[in-house]
Design a protein around this motif. Structure first.
Motif, PDB file in Angstrom:
ATOM      1  N   GLY A 147       0.803  -1.213   0.000  1.00  0.00           N
ATOM      2  CA  GLY A 147       0.000   0.000   0.000  1.00  0.00           C
ATOM      3  C   GLY A 147       0.833   1.257   0.000  1.00  0.00           C
ATOM      4  N   ARG A 148       0.135   2.375   0.026  1.00  0.00           N
ATOM      5  CA  ARG A 148       0.767   3.690   0.043  1.00  0.00           C
ATOM      6  C   ARG A 148       0.636   4.277   1.434  1.00  0.00           C
ATOM      7  NH1 ARG A 148      -1.656   8.846  -3.310  1.00  0.00           N
ATOM      8  NH2 ARG A 148      -0.225  10.449  -2.573  1.00  0.00           N
ATOM      9  N   THR A 149       1.747   4.701   2.024  1.00  0.00           N
ATOM     10  CA  THR A 149       1.735   5.264   3.367  1.00  0.00           C
ATOM     11  C   THR A 149       2.204   6.709   3.384  1.00  0.00           C
ATOM     12  OG1 THR A 149       3.945   4.322   3.723  1.00  0.00           O
ATOM     13  CG2 THR A 149       2.067   3.029   4.483  1.00  0.00           C
ATOM     14  N   SER A 150       2.220   7.352   2.222  1.00  0.00           N
ATOM     15  CA  SER A 150       2.666   8.736   2.121  1.00  0.00           C
ATOM     16  C   SER A 150       1.593   9.581   1.466  1.00  0.00           C
ATOM     17  CB  SER A 150       3.953   8.816   1.281  1.00  0.00           C
ATOM     18  OG  SER A 150       4.235  10.153   0.933  1.00  0.00           O
ATOM     19  N   ASN A 151       1.514  10.859   1.857  1.00  0.00           N
ATOM     20  CA  ASN A 151       0.596  11.793   1.214  1.00  0.00           C
ATOM     21  C   ASN A 151       1.265  12.577   0.095  1.00  0.00           C
ATOM     22  OD1 ASN A 151      -1.418  11.042   3.043  1.00  0.00           O
ATOM     23  ND2 ASN A 151      -2.171  13.122   3.182  1.00  0.00           N
ATOM     24  N   VAL A 152       2.491  12.226  -0.242  1.00  0.00           N
ATOM     25  CA  VAL A 152       3.165  12.879  -1.354  1.00  0.00           C
ATOM     26  C   VAL A 152       2.463  12.476  -2.642  1.00  0.00           C
ATOM     27  CG1 VAL A 152       5.334  13.113  -2.584  1.00  0.00           C
ATOM     28  CG2 VAL A 152       5.338  12.889  -0.105  1.00  0.00           C
ATOM     29  N   HIS A 153       1.908  13.458  -3.355  1.00  0.00           N
ATOM     30  CA  HIS A 153       1.049  13.128  -4.489  1.00  0.00           C
ATOM     31  C   HIS A 153       1.827  12.568  -5.673  1.00  0.00           C
ATOM     32  CE1 HIS A 153      -2.851  13.333  -6.424  1.00  0.00           C
ATOM     33  NE2 HIS A 153      -2.253  13.757  -7.503  1.00  0.00           N
ATOM     34  N   SER A 154       3.102  12.901  -5.783  1.00  0.00           N
ATOM     35  CA  SER A 154       3.878  12.369  -6.906  1.00  0.00           C
ATOM     36  C   SER A 154       4.287  10.917  -6.692  1.00  0.00           C
ATOM     37  CB  SER A 154       5.125  13.231  -7.142  1.00  0.00           C
ATOM     38  OG  SER A 154       5.958  13.208  -6.002  1.00  0.00           O
ATOM     39  N   ALA A 155       3.941  10.358  -5.537  1.00  0.00           N
ATOM     40  CA  ALA A 155       4.096   8.919  -5.302  1.00  0.00           C
ATOM     41  C   ALA A 155       2.705   8.301  -5.380  1.00  0.00           C
ATOM     42  CB  ALA A 155       4.724   8.672  -3.930  1.00  0.00           C
ATOM     43  N   ASP A 156       2.514   7.380  -6.304  1.00  0.00           N
ATOM     44  CA  ASP A 156       1.176   6.892  -6.627  1.00  0.00           C
ATOM     45  C   ASP A 156       0.637   5.920  -5.586  1.00  0.00           C
ATOM     46  OD1 ASP A 156       1.212   8.335  -9.028  1.00  0.00           O
ATOM     47  OD2 ASP A 156       2.295   6.722 -10.032  1.00  0.00           O
TER      48      ASP A 156
END
Length: 914
Positions: free
Chosen positions: A85-94
């Motif tokens: 899953g994704r655990t970052s709110n950095v938008h350039s990381a999908d």
């Protein structure tokens, strides 16, 4: 993996109708064509609108309770499946779990929480969807299917009221228009909660926790041009005028004392409000009735904050449309849609865990050093996005053993993500700035003014394109065997710029110690350190297009970023159906998620912003089996080989010098995820159904090394440093090329700067401290991957003698402990938890009226959406003049827990006009 057909069966049961409950067939579009859920050789959990009403699935978090392997954070709006899953709110990381709203990819999961009045069905496809949903679906995909226009007249109104002064009003209608072959649907929703789940004890400040005021208005048109050509279009408008509620708002609990060191992190750039709790300060203004005691120490749902959260969504429009032409043996389908999205979040900084002090005075240790501090520190976070999606698909419709589909996909997105922190009550940060000749040299020795009082300011802007071609065949090569093979080739390109400015206010990293700020020429307590921190290194890192430049007029730094990722993905599988009640299959999938950049939000110009792509090789076997019409069981097992998981990680500064953390997306070299999932539904007697759902997940790292941001010196009892301290000591003090960075906050001896001054010393030295030490990650669990999950629901329908029915439904949820980090330490661990829910539904004989009474989290227990966050509370350490106390020290590691909702209860009325 076997699908959640068992759950779908209970959720499609016509429990309110008179007669025996039946397990009905559910048709899904998981593989872009209509199929019975039991026949699909893909892991799918499906939730119909009727089933959600029956069991009480009203949010995305509820969906996670009844979906194996699924985790969701309502605060960060992030999803994971089976540990991926994704655990970052950095938008350039999908995202790793792709969300499709009526076939259009979206970057948010919020729409999955729409009420049953809007959504006909929600499908969760577990495992890499590497052919048909290849855009970032390395973990899986969520399909949201809207209710569509009807050919007959339909109208329905719903009203709901629950505790915390929470009300919901919605209406929908559909039917034919005056134009032949054209049908419409309109729906509207207004939801408002006035009292928060979290009590702010500061007088005059609002409560927080799901304080919301949201609207949705949606219109659809369906076109039947002729027997061969049909179309459909939807336009949705969404607006939020929330207070402390909605994605991004406060939903966490930090049961720890306020830090009284100079900084919350060793890298903080401003003196924090909690420093006013230090006994050396005077003239303290603290509006909290509990002073410097954190109310969360004894009550998880109490806070003391002088800055409220505010969540807004304005000018947000979602458009989707589908056009299909039916040829004699295949369909040509064109799917297109666009989104304009504007999100804004305001709140307190840093990390919502500091004393609510608005003013204090520093001690006068030297002439001119008596300075009043106005430390109120806030942030503003925005996402401004627009994207357009296009997909063209050919799908076979003829009879025969060989079926096929092929398609082309194109996605184009532009986004800006401005984030800044500011000191609203501190005019000194507007300028002039200290020592400008040193830190503003590239701007002719002049630092531009800062009229908005921003300390940290960053504004990345990116263009993202994704292109793909795909195809899949299903070949029934024998009476009971079907072979499936799919292939997709994707090209993802990201390019943009990041801009930013960084100031330093009253912290030792800039001035030796706050008590000595009067020694700065002119007594100016602010320094512009943009060039000091964000200038280019001699060798540009991968993905950075050119050196950083500085604008003399604005003070902003800027650099360009660009890269492209490519991958061939696909799947191969075989399905065996020896009879109408059995579906056994094996499947291999290769999934991929492109790389990205760790920029914006909580990080400046990282020296290494780029991250590698993720890949997953997944093997699944499963069986869907029905026994005698009253028992369904799905048993499945899976194993993943997971490479380069993109994990947000801070490489923190522990030198005590002017430096900020290097925030990166760390690629975990190797991990595995394996598990077993059992789903069953049993109807032992007429009108009684029992759902049992269990999943076991073992998602762990098998290769990787990193420094724990909350324990950089590896002092925790469970730490596994790969370098012993004696080696670090020898290299740090005898070898300039050492890889062991000094940690002055745990150093057992003073650290002397280049001028020969003793600038740092630990107040609580640890004999094993003094250095950052890399740790072995082998055997650690991936974040947000609870080992065990259980969901049970029992519902019974009592048919009334006069017509209609009463349905009772009780659910029990249990979730195992989980970690919020790749370091498995107690301070990153959320405990196991359970929850009981209950509902009673009365259905009128004519089916026009439904009344539902419900209670959720009956015993008001604490639940945890994901793993905890751990933070090392430490400030720069300084030895003041003789006789003065040491005022800064490490204060341990504190945990922050993401909480689920407290006990809620209420009643809902549904009225159908037609």
């Amino acid at each position: 993996m076997a699908s959640s057909a068992v759950l779908a069966a209970v959720l499609t049961t016509t429990a309110h109708a008179q007669g025996v409950n039946t397990i009905e067939e559910l048709v899904v579009t998981a593989e872009k064509r209509e199929q019975s859920l039991q026949d699909v050789p893909v892991a799918v959990s499906a939730f119909t609108s009727e089933g959600r009403d029956l069991i009480g699935i009203t949010s995305v978090q509820d969906i996670t309770n009844f979906t194996p392997g699924l985790q969701y954070s309502s605060q960060t709006d992030r999803v994971s499946l089976r540990g991926v899953g994704r655990t970052s709110n950095v938008h350039s990381a999908d995202a790793s779990v792709s969300v499709y709203s009526d076939g259009i990819y979206t970057t948010s999961t919020v729409e999955a929480g729409k009420t049953p009045l809007f959504l006909e069905r929600t499908e969760i496809l577990r495992g890499p969807q590497s052919t048909l949903y290849g855009r970032n679906a390395v973990a899986g995909a969520i399909n949201l299917v809207s209710k569509r226009p009807t050919e007959e007249w339909y109208a329905e109104a719903r009203a709901q009221y629950q505790n915390y002064d929470h009300s919901l009003l919605e209406f929908a209608a559909s039917g034919p228009t005056k134009i032949p072959g054209v049908y419409f649907r309109v729906a509207a929703n207004w939801e408002k909660q006035r009292k928060g789940w979290i009590d702010n004890i500061v007088p005059g400040m609002p409560d927080e926790g799901n304080v919301i005021d949201t609207n949705i208005v949606e219109g659809q048109l369906k076109f039947d041009f002729n027997e061969n050509f049909e179309g459909w279009a939807k336009l949705t408008w969404i607006e939020w005028r929330n207070g402390g509620g909605g994605p991004g708002a406060r939903a966490t609990w930090t049961p720890a004392p306020y830090p009284t060191t100079e900084a919350l992190f060793s890298t903080a750039i401003t003196l924090n409000p909690g420093y006013g709790c230090n006994p050396n300060t005077t003239n303290v203004v603290n509006p909290s009735p509990m002073g410097c005691t954190n109310p969360a120490l004894t009550n998880p749902r109490k806070i003391a904050s002088t800055i409220p959260y505010d969540v807004d969504l304005n000018g947000t429009y979602i458009f989707a449309s589908e056009w299909t032409y039916h040829f004699p043996s295949f369909d040509l389908r064109y799917l297109t849609g666009a989104v304009n999205y504007n999100y804004a979040l305001n709140g307190p900084t840093p990390v919502d865990h500091t004393a609510p002090i608005t003013s204090y005075r520093l001690p006068s240790l030297i002439p001119g050093g008596n300075i009043t501090v106005n430390p109120t520190y806030a942030f503003n976070y925005q996402e401004r996005e627009n994207w357009w999606s296009n997909e063209l698909t050919l799908i076979s419709t003829h009879e025969g053993p060989l079926q096929w589909l092929a398609g082309l996909y194109y996605w184009d997105e532009n986004y800006t993500q401005p984030v800044y922190t500011y000191l609203p009550n501190e005019p000194r940060v507007e300028g002039p700035f200290g020592v400008p000749a040193v830190l503003c040299a590239q701007r002719a020795g002049v630092c531009p003014p800062n009229p908005n009082r921003r300390i940290f300011d960053t504004a990345p802007e990116f263009d993202i394109t994704s292109k793909a071609a795909y195809g899949q065949i299903d070949w029934q090569f024998a009476e009971t065997f079907t072979f499936t093979a799919g292939l997709r080739y994707s090209v993802d390109h990201k390019e943009g710029v990041e801009r930013g400015r960084l100031l330093c206010y009253l912290v030792a990293g800039c001035f030796a110690a706050p008590e000595l700020n009067g020694a700065v020429p002119g007594g100016i307590p602010v320094v512009d350190i943009t060039e000091n921190q964000w200038s280019s290194r001699p060798v540009l890192p991968e993905g950075v297009d050119g050196p950083t430049t500085f604008d003399r007029a604005t003070g902003y730094a800027m650099r360009k970023l660009s890269d492209t990722w490519k991958e061939a993905t696909g799947n191969v599988g075989v399905k065996w159906e020896p009879d109408a009640d059995t579906n056994a299959y094996a499947r291999y999938s290769h999934g991929y998620k492109p790389g990205g950049y760790r920029i914006g939000i909580d990080v400046g110009f990282s020296p290494n912003p780029r991250t590698e792509k993720e890949t997953v090789d997944a093997f699944e076997v499963g069986m869907k089996k029905t026994f005698g019409g009253n028992l369904q069981t799905n048993l499945a097992a899976f194993w993943y080989d997971y490479k380069n998981a993109q994990i947000p990680l801070s490489v923190i500064n522990t030198s005590g010098a002017v430096a900020v953390s290097e925030a990166i997306l760390y690629n975990v070299p190797e991990a595995t995820s394996k598990g077993i999932e059992l789903e069953s539904i049993w109807q032992p007697i007429d009108n009684l159904q029992i759902l049992f759902n269990y999943s076991y997940l073992d998602a762990e790292i098998t290769e990787g090394t990193a420094v724990d941001p909350a324990d950089p010196a590896a002092l925790n009892a469970r730490a596994r440093p790969i370098t012993d301290r004696s080696t670090c000591r020898a290299t740090v003090y005898g070898d300039a090329t050492t890889t062991c960075a000094a940690d002055v906050y745990t150093s057992p001896r003073p650290v002397v700067n280049a001028a020969g001054q003793t600038t740092q010393i630990s107040a609580n030295p640890d004999p094993n401290g003094g250095f950052q030490r890399v740790q072995d990650l082998d055997g650690n669990s991936l974040p947000n991957a609870p080992r065990h999950k259980i969901a049970i629901n029992a519902n019974y329908t009592y048919d009334l003698p006069t017509g209609g029915a009463i349905v009772g439904s009780v659910s029990y949820i249990w979730r195992d402990a989980q970690y919020g980090s790749i370091f498995n330490r107690d301070y990153y661990k959320s405990p196991s938890w359970d929850q009981w829910d209950a509902r009673v539904t009365w259905q009128a004989p004519d089916n026009k009226v439904t009344v539902i009474a419900f209670i959720r989290n009956i015993f008001d227990d604490l639940g945890y959406e994901g793993g905890a966050g751990g933070v090392r509370r430490a400030g720069s350490v300084y030895t003041p003049p003789a006789g003065a106390p040491i005022v800064n020290s490490v204060q341990g590691v504190y945990s922050t827990y993401p909480l689920t909702a407290p006990r809620t209860y209420g009643v809902e009325l549904q009225y159908r006009f037609f």
